[in-house]
Design an enzyme around this catalytic site. Structure first.
Site, PDB file in Angstrom:
ATOM      1  N   CYS A   1      -0.320 -22.474  10.711  1.00 30.76           N
ATOM      2  CA  CYS A   1      -1.755 -22.270  10.473  1.00 30.76           C
ATOM      3  C   CYS A   1      -2.493 -23.597  10.335  1.00 30.76           C
ATOM      4  O   CYS A   1      -3.721 -23.627  10.407  1.00 30.76           O
ATOM      5  CB  CYS A   1      -1.974 -21.412   9.226  1.00 30.76           C
ATOM      6  SG  CYS A   1      -1.485 -22.229   7.700  1.00 30.76           S
TER       7      CYS A   1
ATOM      8  N   SER B   1       5.155   5.387  -8.337  1.00 32.62           N
ATOM      9  CA  SER B   1       6.628   5.440  -8.392  1.00 32.62           C
ATOM     10  C   SER B   1       7.222   6.751  -7.909  1.00 32.62           C
ATOM     11  O   SER B   1       8.409   6.987  -8.109  1.00 32.62           O
ATOM     12  CB  SER B   1       7.151   5.193  -9.826  1.00 32.62           C
ATOM     13  OG  SER B   1       6.618   4.034 -10.371  1.00 32.62           O
ATOM     14  N   VAL B   2       6.422   7.641  -7.307  1.00 31.85           N
ATOM     15  CA  VAL B   2       6.961   8.975  -7.002  1.00 31.85           C
ATOM     16  C   VAL B   2       7.052   9.262  -5.507  1.00 31.85           C
ATOM     17  O   VAL B   2       7.340  10.377  -5.115  1.00 31.85           O
ATOM     18  CB  VAL B   2       6.092  10.080  -7.656  1.00 31.85           C
ATOM     19  CG1 VAL B   2       6.206  10.033  -9.156  1.00 31.85           C
ATOM     20  CG2 VAL B   2       4.637   9.928  -7.227  1.00 31.85           C
TER      21      VAL B   2
ATOM     22  N   GLU C   1       7.429   0.956 -10.464  1.00 37.18           N
ATOM     23  CA  GLU C   1       6.477   0.243 -11.325  1.00 37.18           C
ATOM     24  C   GLU C   1       7.030  -0.193 -12.670  1.00 37.18           C
ATOM     25  O   GLU C   1       6.561  -1.170 -13.242  1.00 37.18           O
ATOM     26  CB  GLU C   1       5.274   1.153 -11.603  1.00 37.18           C
ATOM     27  CG  GLU C   1       4.539   1.571 -10.363  1.00 37.18           C
ATOM     28  CD  GLU C   1       3.475   2.599 -10.677  1.00 37.18           C
ATOM     29  OE1 GLU C   1       2.302   2.244 -10.667  1.00 37.18           O
ATOM     30  OE2 GLU C   1       3.834   3.753 -10.961  1.00 37.18           O
TER      31      GLU C   1
END
Length: 1314
Positions: free
Chosen positions: A49, A1065-1066, A1246
């Site tokens: 870059c 988290s599910v 999490e």
């Protein structure tokens, strides 16, 4: 630049855009150059870059695609990073691969130190670095060992830290990969340097090359004569070598140079001469080469001659990352004269001189204060160039030292740095010469000449030191409003460094002449030692898969991430890697520059007249959104027309033929504002102005007021916690393609919530949702930051695409992304605790305030989750907590991994720590006394069984040998005055659930094709957590089919409608149950067919089913876990289950500078039955390191006008490889109970964030020890993050008392604490 050339022109998209400023390493490539004189090839890593394409004449560039691919063969580096689970989202992986590959080209069997150095310029937000280091270690000479033979014994022989190895060898496993299967590294098989480039380099008949465009000219002279001629012709043109200084200035500060002169391989500029009185280094020698040269010189010459070189080496170790060090030149570094330059203070005190050349001839000038201040008489003339630098040898009785302190140990600009030199002429200890220079404390490097002059002739003793401190504080004065802030910290560092120098020199004098010089006071010896530093090593302990399960069942095995190999080869396609579509346009945003103002006018005429600009959208073009969405309650306007409520609010969208044209036009849009009052930035100002979002939330349990009457003691306190930037490696990206008929439109986006993007886009385009299809292949990191804001950006982009009937791409730059998207909510927590003298807390009354920003977004939901989870692992019999979301003039904050719990949990833990101090008990004891016991009830009256919490706590106590190490820490602290260690252990109870059943529904679609292969689709988004990998494991188990027969393409609203956002988290839990449901439906249908031919293959069964007209496609559905909460009564069953854990961390701090080192962390987690231990460990440690950053070094700075300063990796520091604990031990509890989750597993995305606060409290413990020894009274209140500044200022001593302090209100500070 090389990066857009590779990506757009050559379509080599493996090299990624991460920040555009050389700060993250995502764009690392290898550059190779042949030197015709030495006949050697130099390979070095560089940031694409910042590398101008014109500077690469005659060089070979190797990208990640060049070293291996799945189509040809993969390189061992690529294979090992993938198979050691060193990729999660995979966006930083090509850069990591190239850094490591370049190292192996130069050192096929590197040492661990070389490895850590090589990756010092690469950031990763997902993995926590441990698996990447493990992959690298497989190339080292000795692998698996920490390589620090303490007491002459290898760590592997003596078990962990002298503890016996884990006993349960049969149930637990310690390896997530097997090294035996790896391809060997064979240096003979690497790509050769192109012979034609060698031939070209050997023919020296080149002349100056000139590259030109309509805006600028690039001149590359190849001889000194041509260089001087160019400089006479263009005296104002900068001379650019590595472009690491001019490049960022042009990009971020908008400085434009019509002509750039870049000398190419001019021998005289690359000289290395060893003379009788020192070393002469050419101005074009790169900093990495300087480092190697100095390392060589210090090995060969006697120590008294190399004092200066040792000091320079010390700073070169930490200066930037290896990519920048290999590009930047010594001359460029000196002439740029950055106020925080690390080398200039040293070179200035070391009597270095600069050799200049012009048409007029040669001359030599001293590198002194006048030169650093750019005084015309002492500076280069416009037509002069710097040829080389003379760095003299040191003499006998002369000593040189270097000091620096930065927000992060490596690859971070110094807050203050210093070079100091003293010369005693002979052994009498009388100062003959003294020179002290500081960087970071003014607009230029500052030399304390007057003070040094006054100290000459004095003996080197304590009185001299006291006088020196006072003189220097007087001479090097910083105003309270100095840019960069941290004024009192900087003043303290000025004298702390001086004290360190005094001690260093005293110690050497004592060594040289023990008779005449007194020993150091024993308490001062610790000031000289560097912070504990060893090589990393780690252990993992997880359960093996169930021995009763079928041999081909993949559940419970550490299966590699599905895309792991593609991440490592650069073949994984992210949103911006998609090929350019015909007639594609680019969209960029113009954002507000005021925090609270009325928009008087918007003038777009100048911007529209620029070439390539197609259109500029303002709020008037866009319809206001009629339907209210879950999150957009009050931002019914996507682009502001009348008023702006924060800096960074979207005002216009510029659409042009190319990105460059769009960005150029955006700068030409003229907006006139009229400022409005009040400007509310902080939570305190919001409370004063009663600026809240409705409603207030409250949770109450027991009778708090009665309980306060019966307790022994009551304390009140508060803690402030700063916010956090998501810093996902892939910035917000989208490509919208109108289909041209029936108003259909395709949105390809990097997002967590496709349904929301579909809905908001349909609403803006005034079409039904079935015309808008949203596709997400994979996301390069999200952490909650690609849920709400992404929808707004995508809707505006879609509007532009629809209006012009052309595809539109929108990719935010890193600085825009950080500014526009907000982050984690800053919190203020107030607590009043009533407790007994034995540490039992009987009553707790709390208030939570979060800084929501200008719009509601998810702030109220964050407050609610914070309240529901605030008690963490403790049972408070009487509890009351109220929470408010504060409306301020900042960009609205949003979801970030952990969602309110990292803040709420910290407030509770801070309260417990203070209670412990009041009772005179160790915090761990108070934690244990108040912990939930087995079967209990939460404050919202949900039943809970915390057996595993107790077990995690006990196991963590044992594996971390807490009691032994606590004693060792206390012993260390009693022997060391200026260094302190701290040890802290924190429990974790993280509830999993979304608060409603509807939010937890999920769907899947499974097709079986006639060749027996399977295609799985589900509603979850792959953002690095490995959900697709787990879904394939589920399908493989359910259908009893090998993983290789199952494929997953991506997530789309076309296949799965009405999905919930991926987060909380599910994702694997819910979608896994849906996939399982679909597979079971199919198996039920196919049961008769399979029973007829039990030995058949899937191909046979599929064909037979087809022949009997049995459908081979099924949808699966999961309706969501039972979940509810009634905020009126404060009761409910919001959570399905709880993740338990504990972490113990040990740190060491330097009380003089505020630096800290994470020595060791032990984590024990209760993860249920792990579906994939490799992915689960990755989630835990990635979250832990992200949490550690949150609580220690990640600091957002805002100006008093509400402008965000920290807009990229150069200002905002996330943990790098140097920050991870030297030792990291993670173990999973053996699975105990079965539950109705997916195979009794638990979601772990999490919970680990919060464990990072074990480092916060370990630092807290170390500071407490320092304050106790210094006799400082009172409770210790420390806010988060615990930056070097906060650590240093809390360790009060004579130096913090000595500095001048500014009266609040007498100056305007550079930044306000948000």
């Amino acid at each position: 630049m090389l990066l857009p050339y590779l990506r757009k022109k050559l379509r080599l998209t493996g090299t990624k855009y991460g920040c555009g400023g050389g700060g993250c390493g995502a764009c690392t490539v290898m550059i190779s150059r042949y030197n015709p004189i030495t006949k050697k090839i130099r390979h070095y890593p560089a940031n694409a870059c910042l590398t101008p394409i014109c500077s690469l004449y005659g060089a070979a560039v190797t990208t990640v695609e060049g070293i291996g691919s799945t189509k040809t063969r993969i390189h061992p580096v690529q294979e090992r990073i993938a198979k050691c689970h060193g990729t999660q989202c995979g966006f930083c992986t090509p850069g990591m691969v190239m850094s490591l590959y370049t190292l192996l080209r130069n050192h096929p069997e590197p040492t661990l130190t070389q490895l850590n150095d090589a990756l010092g310029g690469n950031l990763c937000r997902c993995t926590g670095y441990r698996p990447i280091i493990n992959a690298c270690k497989t190339f080292c000479k000795t692998s698996g060992c920490c390589q620090s033979k303490e007491n002459g014994v290898c760590c592997l022989d003596q078990g962990i830290n002298g503890l016996p190895e884990f006993e349960e060898g049969n149930e637990t496993s310690l390896k997530l990969f097997s090294e035996e299967e790896f391809l060997p590294l064979d240096p003979t098989q690497e790509l050769i340097f192109p012979p034609e480039l060698m031939t070209m380099a050997e023919k020296k008949t080149q002349k100056t090359r000139i590259f030109g465009s309509d805006r600028m000219t690039w001149i590359s002279p190849v001889t000194l004569k041509e260089l001087l001629e160019a400089k006479v012709k263009y005296p104002q043109a900068p001379v650019v070598m590595g472009n690491t200084s001019v490049g960022p200035d042009m990009k971020f500060k908008g400085i434009f140079h019509p002509v750039i002169i870049s000398p190419d391989r001019i021998e005289e500029l690359s000289v290395v001469n060893y003379t009788d009185n020192g070393l002469t280094l050419g101005a074009a020698v790169s900093l990495a080469e300087v480092k190697d040269i100095l390392a060589n010189v210090t090995r060969k010459l006697p120590e008294e001659k190399t004092q200066m070189y040792h000091a320079l080496l010390k700073h070169l170790e930490t200066l930037a990352g290896p990519q920048i060090r290999n590009m930047a030149s010594l001359g460029g570094h000196i002439v740029s004269r950055h106020p925080d330059s690390d080398l200039n203070p040293l070179l200035a005190v070391g009597n270095c001189t600069l050799n200049l050349l012009s048409k007029e001839g040669r001359r030599q000038i001293p590198l002194n204060e006048q030169f650093l201040r750019k005084c015309p008489s002492a500076d280069l003339k416009p037509e002069e160039i710097l040829i080389s630098v003379n760095i003299p040898y040191s003499r006998k009785w002369e000593f040189v030292s270097a000091f620096r302190q930065a927000q992060r140990q490596q690859n971070a600009l110094a807050i203050v740095n210093s070079g100091m030199r003293v010369c005693f002429g002979k052994g009498d200890g009388i100062i003959r010469e003294l020179s002290i220079a500081y960087g970071g404390v003014g607009p230029t490097t500052i030399l304390a000449n007057n003070s040094c002059q006054k100290l000459i002739g004095r003996p080197w003793n304590e009185e001299m030191l006291d006088a020196a401190c006072r003189l220097i504080l007087d001479e090097v004065s910083l105003p309270g409003s100095a840019p960069g802030g941290r004024v009192e910290f900087k003043r303290t560092l000025i004298v702390s460094f001086l004290f360190k120098f005094y001690l260093e020199v005293s110690q050497i004098l004592k060594g040289m002449d023990p008779v005449h010089y007194p020993s150091l006071a024993s308490k001062n010896e610790s000031a000289l030692e560097d912070l504990h530093s060893r090589h990393y090593w780690s252990t993992l302990k997880y359960q093996n898969a169930d021995p009763k399960q079928l041999s081909q069942d993949p559940v419970g095995h550490p299966i590699m991430h599905l895309s792991g190999i593609k991440h490592a080869t650069g073949e994984a396609v992210y949103c911006d890697d998609m090929p350019v579509v015909d007639r594609e346009l680019f969209l960029t945003f113009v954002t507000s520059s005021r925090a609270h103002a009325k928009i008087v006018s918007i003038d777009v005429s100048a911007a529209l007249s620029l070439p390539g600009v197609v259109d500029i959208l303002t709020g008037e073009h866009l319809p206001s959104i009629t339907t209210t969405f879950d999150f957009l309650t009050d931002a019914d306007q996507l682009l502001s027309t009348d008023e702006v409520s924060c800096v960074g609010q979207l005002v216009c969208a510029v659409i042009a033929d190319s990105e460059v044209q769009a960005r150029r036009a955006a700068q030409q849009v003229k907006i006139v504002y009229q400022d409005l009052e009040p400007v509310i930035l902080t939570i305190e100002e919001a409370i004063q102005n009663k600026s809240f979002f409705e409603p207030e939330r409250k949770l109450e349990y027991g009778n708090v007021d009665e309980a306060f009457k019966v307790v022994d003691q009551i304390l009140e306190g508060e803690i402030h916690m700063g916010g956090q930037e998501h810093f996902y490696m892939e910035t917000q990206s989208m490509l919208v393609v109108p289909k041209g008929e029936d108003r259909e439109i395709d949105v390809y986006v990097s997002a967590q919530f496709p349904k929301y993007i579909q809905d908001i886009t349909a609403s803006v385009l005034k079409v039904s949702a079935n015309k808008v299809m949203c596709h997400v292949k994979r996301v390069g990191g999200a952490f909650g930051g690609k849920v709400t804001k992404t929808g707004v950006l995508a809707a505006i982009t879609a509007f532009a695409a629809n209006k012009h009937g052309r595809p539109v791409r929108c990719i935010l730059e890193r600085g825009e992304d950080i500014l526009i998207t907000g982050g984690r909510h800053p919190y203020l927590g107030k607590y009043k605790a009533g407790f007994m003298n034995d540490g039992r807390i009987l009553a707790l009354d709390m208030e939570h305030y979060n800084n929501a920003g200008a719009f509601l977004d998810e702030s109220l939901f964050v407050i609610e989750m914070g309240l529901l989870k605030l008690e963490n692992a403790y049972k408070f019999p009487n509890l009351r907590c109220r929470g408010w979301a504060c409306r301020t003039n900042l960009p609205s904050n949003t979801a970030l991994r952990g969602f309110g719990f990292p803040q709420a949990g910290l407030i509770t833990e801070a309260c417990i720590t203070e209670v412990a101090a009041k009772c005179g008990l160790p915090p761990e004891k108070v934690r244990m006394i108040n912990m939930y016991k087995e079967i209990d009830q939460t404050p919202y009256k949900q039943e809970i069984n915390t057996k595993n919490l107790t077990q995690c706590w006990k196991e963590c106590m044992a594996t971390s040998s807490y009691t032994l190490r606590k004693a060792a820490v206390e012993k260390f602290n009693s022997e060391n005055y200026w260094k302190k260690k701290g040890l802290a252990m924190v429990p974790l109870k993280y509830p999993i659930g979304l608060g409603s059943v509807a939010a937890g529904q999920a769907a899947a679609l499974v097709h079986i094709y006639l060749d027996g292969s399977v295609l799985v689709t589900h509603g979850g988004i792959e953002m690095g957590q490995g959900v697709h990998t787990k879904m394939i494991q589920v399908a493989s188990r359910e259908l009893r089919m090998p993983l290789s027969s199952i494929h997953l393409r991506g997530t789309s609203t076309e296949t799965i409608p009405n999905t919930n956002p991926s987060g909380g988290s599910v994702v694997a839990d819910l979608n896994g149950l849906a996939v399982k449901d679909a597979c079971q439906t199919l198996l039920k249908r196919l049961k008769p067919i399979i029973s007829k031919n039990p030995k058949g293959t899937w191909k046979d069964w599929a064909q037979a089913a087809f022949n009997e007209s049995i459908s081979l496609s099924a949808t699966g559905y999961f309706r969501g876990y039972e979940s509810n909460i009634n905020w009126e009564t404060g009761e409910g069953h919001p959570f399905e289950y709880f993740v338990y854990g504990a972490a113990c961390s040990e740190v060491e701090i330097d009380c003089l500078t505020g630096a800290h080192k994470n020595i060791r962390t032990d984590i024990v987690m209760d993860v249920g039955y792990s579906i994939n231990p490799a992915l689960d460990v990755g989630q835990i440690e990635g979250a832990f390191i992200q949490g550690m950053g949150l609580y220690t070094i990640e600091e957002l700075n805002y100006s008093p006008q509400g402008v965000l300063y920290t807009r990229g990796p150069n200002q905002y520091k996330i943990p790098a490889i140097c920050d991870i604990p030297m030792e990291l031990h993670i173990s999973f509890l053996p699975p105990s109970e079965n539950s109705n989750t997916l195979y009794s597993s638990k979601g772990l995305g999490e919970s680990g964030i919060f464990l990072g606060c074990s480092v916060f409290f370990a630092i807290h413990d170390a500071i407490r020890a320092a304050r106790q020894e210094r006799g400082l009274p009172g409770p210790l209140r420390l806010n988060s993050p615990l930056t070097p500044e906060k650590i240093r200022m809390a360790c009060e001593d004579k130096f913090t008392k000595m500095i001048p302090r500014d009266e609040p209100g007498s100056y305007v500070p550079w930044s306000v604490p948000i």
